[in-house]
Design a protein around this motif. Sequence first.
Motif, PDB file in Angstrom:
ATOM      1  N   TYR A 194      70.049 -89.520  24.084  1.00 41.23           N
ATOM      2  CA  TYR A 194      69.796 -90.351  25.009  1.00 41.23           C
ATOM      3  C   TYR A 194      70.930 -91.442  24.978  1.00 41.23           C
ATOM      4  N   ARG A 195      70.733 -92.329  26.056  1.00 45.27           N
ATOM      5  CA  ARG A 195      71.518 -93.542  26.176  1.00 45.27           C
ATOM      6  C   ARG A 195      70.429 -94.514  26.809  1.00 45.27           C
ATOM      7  N   THR A 196      70.324 -95.731  26.361  1.00 41.64           N
ATOM      8  CA  THR A 196      69.717 -96.808  26.751  1.00 41.64           C
ATOM      9  C   THR A 196      70.286 -97.922  27.121  1.00 41.64           C
ATOM     10  N   PHE A 197      69.739 -98.573  28.187  1.00 37.64           N
ATOM     11  CA  PHE A 197      70.324 -99.752  28.832  1.00 37.64           C
ATOM     12  C   PHE A 197      69.331-100.995  28.838  1.00 37.64           C
ATOM     13  N   PRO A 198      69.405-101.810  27.611  1.00 40.30           N
ATOM     14  CA  PRO A 198      68.590-102.642  27.269  1.00 40.30           C
ATOM     15  C   PRO A 198      68.427-104.051  28.263  1.00 40.30           C
ATOM     16  N   ASN A 199      69.549-104.281  28.787  1.00 40.27           N
ATOM     17  CA  ASN A 199      69.604-105.334  29.739  1.00 40.27           C
ATOM     18  C   ASN A 199      69.450-104.985  31.309  1.00 40.27           C
ATOM     19  N   GLY A 200      69.115-103.989  31.670  1.00 40.03           N
ATOM     20  CA  GLY A 200      68.745-103.341  32.957  1.00 40.03           C
ATOM     21  C   GLY A 200      70.027-102.544  33.322  1.00 40.03           C
ATOM     22  N   LEU A 201      69.677-101.980  34.648  1.00 38.85           N
ATOM     23  CA  LEU A 201      70.854-101.344  35.321  1.00 38.85           C
ATOM     24  C   LEU A 201      70.666-101.105  36.799  1.00 38.85           C
ATOM     25  N   HIS A 202      71.735-100.956  37.354  1.00 42.23           N
ATOM     26  CA  HIS A 202      71.678-100.771  38.823  1.00 42.23           C
ATOM     27  C   HIS A 202      72.324 -99.410  39.230  1.00 42.23           C
ATOM     28  N   MET A 203      71.782 -98.681  40.210  1.00 37.81           N
ATOM     29  CA  MET A 203      72.295 -97.414  40.743  1.00 37.81           C
ATOM     30  C   MET A 203      72.352 -97.261  42.268  1.00 37.81           C
ATOM     31  N   ASP A 204      73.539 -96.825  42.493  1.00 36.63           N
ATOM     32  CA  ASP A 204      73.610 -96.635  44.290  1.00 36.63           C
ATOM     33  C   ASP A 204      73.856 -95.343  44.111  1.00 36.63           C
ATOM     34  N   PHE A 205      72.961 -94.367  45.125  1.00 39.48           N
ATOM     35  CA  PHE A 205      72.771 -93.211  45.385  1.00 39.48           C
ATOM     36  C   PHE A 205      73.483 -92.870  46.980  1.00 39.48           C
ATOM     37  N   PHE A 206      74.260 -91.770  47.156  1.00 37.00           N
ATOM     38  CA  PHE A 206      74.680 -91.498  48.394  1.00 37.00           C
ATOM     39  C   PHE A 206      74.358 -90.183  48.725  1.00 37.00           C
ATOM     40  N   ASP A 207      73.880 -90.135  50.046  1.00 33.64           N
ATOM     41  CA  ASP A 207      73.449 -88.862  50.539  1.00 33.64           C
ATOM     42  C   ASP A 207      74.532 -88.086  51.174  1.00 33.64           C
ATOM     43  N   ASP A 208      74.216 -86.970  52.082  1.00 36.76           N
ATOM     44  CA  ASP A 208      75.397 -86.237  52.313  1.00 36.76           C
ATOM     45  C   ASP A 208      76.011 -86.802  53.501  1.00 36.76           C
ATOM     46  N   SER A 209      75.654 -87.948  54.073  1.00 40.22           N
ATOM     47  CA  SER A 209      76.314 -88.783  54.946  1.00 40.22           C
ATOM     48  C   SER A 209      76.682 -89.925  54.516  1.00 40.22           C
ATOM     49  N   ASP A 210      76.702 -90.220  53.184  1.00 40.27           N
ATOM     50  CA  ASP A 210      77.457 -91.103  52.328  1.00 40.27           C
ATOM     51  C   ASP A 210      76.717 -92.356  52.788  1.00 40.27           C
ATOM     52  N   GLN A 211      75.193 -92.300  53.303  1.00 39.49           N
ATOM     53  CA  GLN A 211      74.547 -93.500  53.212  1.00 39.49           C
ATOM     54  C   GLN A 211      73.799 -93.781  52.058  1.00 39.49           C
ATOM     55  N   LYS A 212      73.927 -95.180  51.854  1.00 36.55           N
ATOM     56  CA  LYS A 212      73.507 -95.704  50.407  1.00 36.55           C
ATOM     57  C   LYS A 212      72.133 -96.125  50.132  1.00 36.55           C
ATOM     58  N   SER A 213      71.561 -95.658  49.106  1.00 41.16           N
ATOM     59  CA  SER A 213      70.350 -96.177  48.611  1.00 41.16           C
ATOM     60  C   SER A 213      70.608 -96.678  47.126  1.00 41.16           C
ATOM     61  N   ILE A 214      69.627 -97.783  46.902  1.00 42.42           N
ATOM     62  CA  ILE A 214      69.826 -98.181  45.520  1.00 42.42           C
ATOM     63  C   ILE A 214      68.423 -98.452  44.724  1.00 42.42           C
ATOM     64  N   VAL A 215      68.706 -98.335  43.480  1.00 39.38           N
ATOM     65  CA  VAL A 215      67.478 -98.355  42.453  1.00 39.38           C
ATOM     66  C   VAL A 215      68.105 -99.592  41.324  1.00 39.38           C
ATOM     67  N   LYS A 216      67.179-100.337  41.194  1.00 40.40           N
ATOM     68  CA  LYS A 216      67.331-100.993  39.901  1.00 40.40           C
ATOM     69  C   LYS A 216      66.061-101.563  39.089  1.00 40.40           C
ATOM     70  N   ALA A 217      66.468-101.645  37.806  1.00 45.41           N
ATOM     71  CA  ALA A 217      65.267-101.742  36.781  1.00 45.41           C
ATOM     72  C   ALA A 217      65.774-102.771  35.880  1.00 45.41           C
TER      73      ALA A 217
END
Length: 210
Positions: free
Chosen positions: A88-111
């Motif tokens: 596994y890999r950990t991200f102890p100081n948080g992370l941010h993810m950008d997701f792109f659908d088939d139309s290249d529309q972006k959604s984000i998630v952060k923690a």
Amino acid sequence: MVKPIYNTFNSIATIFVAMLFFSCGDNYKRVGDEAKKNVFPVGIAENFVLTYTEANQVIIADSTESSRVISVLTSPMQEDFTNLEFPYRTFPNGLHMDFFDDSDQKSIVKADYGIIYSATNLIDLRGNVVLESHDGKKLETSQLYLDQVNEWIFTHETFTYTNPEDGTIMDGEGMDFSKDRNFLYAHKTYGLMLIPEEKEQAQEKEPVDD
């Protein structure tokens, strides 16, 4: 000369304790904090960026087809534990993810904290998790799982779900939904669902047929 009895007793006691010590060896069963093994990362990366891509079709050696970016993960730090039996890999100081659908529309998630389990490609996000889709829908919770293989997202914790399209805010506990949010199921809902005044007024002004 008579040998003192107490000296004989002390000698016997000393021998007994010594035999007991050596017979026990290191068979003591450790529990709790004593049982924990020290685990160290095989590597640490700062200002980490990971891009997931997907080919539009099968790419052959001489193909010029380009792949499509489906997500981008960024984090101040990544700790690599992929040398373990269950990597596994950990991200102890948080992370941010950008997701792109088939139309290249972006959604984000952060923690505030994240773990990626390499064997299952499951992402475990913890602490002030916020998922926001391209159309403004937002989910806020304390822990969220992203199943990238099955394209499924779920949480067992309490959540707040905001939908700006109909102006509603829903509180609940436990939610499952697909990555494209075509299916959404809340296990338990409670609290108030806010309804815009405009809709309420429109319903009140609706004519009633005689």
